[in-house]
Design an enzyme around this catalytic site. Sequence first.
Site, PDB file in Angstrom:
ATOM      1  N   TYR A  81       0.865  -1.190   0.000  1.00  0.00           N
ATOM      2  CA  TYR A  81       0.000   0.000   0.000  1.00  0.00           C
ATOM      3  C   TYR A  81       0.897   1.234   0.000  1.00  0.00           C
ATOM      4  CZ  TYR A  81      -3.971   2.976   1.414  1.00  0.00           C
ATOM      5  OH  TYR A  81      -4.952   3.925   1.482  1.00  0.00           O
TER       6      TYR A  81
ATOM      7  N   LYS B 167      -0.651  -1.237  -4.576  1.00  0.00           N
ATOM      8  CA  LYS B 167      -1.684  -0.212  -4.724  1.00  0.00           C
ATOM      9  C   LYS B 167      -0.966   1.133  -4.686  1.00  0.00           C
ATOM     10  CE  LYS B 167      -5.827   1.411  -2.167  1.00  0.00           C
ATOM     11  NZ  LYS B 167      -5.432   2.729  -1.629  1.00  0.00           N
TER      12      LYS B 167
END
Length: 300
Positions: free
Chosen positions: A135, A163
């Site tokens: 992330y 991501k």
Amino acid sequence: MALPKGLAAFPITPCDRHGRVDAVALRRLVARLRSAGVDAVGLLGSTGTFMYLTREQRRTALEVAVDEIAGAAPLMVGVGALRTDDAVELARDATSIGASCGLLAPVSYTPLTEDEAFEHYSTVAREGGLPLCIYDNPGTTHFRFSPELIARLSQVPGIVGVKSPSGLSGETVAHLGDLRARVPAGFSLGYSGDWNVLAPMIAGADVWHSVLGGLLPGICLRIVRAAQNHDEAEARRLDTALGPVWELFRTYSSLRVVYAMAEILGIARAAPPRPILPLSDTARSHVADVIGRLPSELVV
């Protein structure tokens, strides 16, 4: 495990003022995503305020979501924590309850070095028993993953995707191309930042990690499907129709806006965790006016 391609929808985690998870409201949110047919549900992301919840509160939210989704879509769950050993335990919780994948942010008080981030992710992947998605959210963590670090982590067993934040279209598309050349085939390259994500999706990104998708999955799925089908004109048309919502996100922050939207649309009544404050009455009226003016086909 390979992350599914398409829309990963990230709902809020409705709680009362003491942080107790509102299971009824969370079920309602997850049921909307299941019924819409999203490609993955992203529980306890930044929109799900994972860092404001205790381990037990996170477990409760995950148990509710796993039960409601009932295997209809993979469930990605935030397992970020300040300490590596805590992140390992959160990953183990997620594994035992039934999550499909963990979303690990490099949350920290002391800024991490790249070597520290590498060891953090490698340890959680090795000991947590859960496939991990990196992330990269420098707006909140103040740590930005270099392409070199992502490439290095992509070789670690159990780390299956990233991501990334989206920005200016040209820069984000170039970022996507750079990563694609560095990581193994099948390593998921996804993007967040709803108002800027169309460009990387059209360019072939694997996943849209969406805030709005957690509340209005229908229109977000239509954009993703148009991009996947190489119908750029339709994808742009739908994205343009959501322009007023993107402006709200830019003005007030997506987190505060989706909390207000959830109540305005009668989906869930909850306030963000303190010290985050709900929108002012004036701002909330602005959100309600924008939502009221959207074509009905978008508000599903």
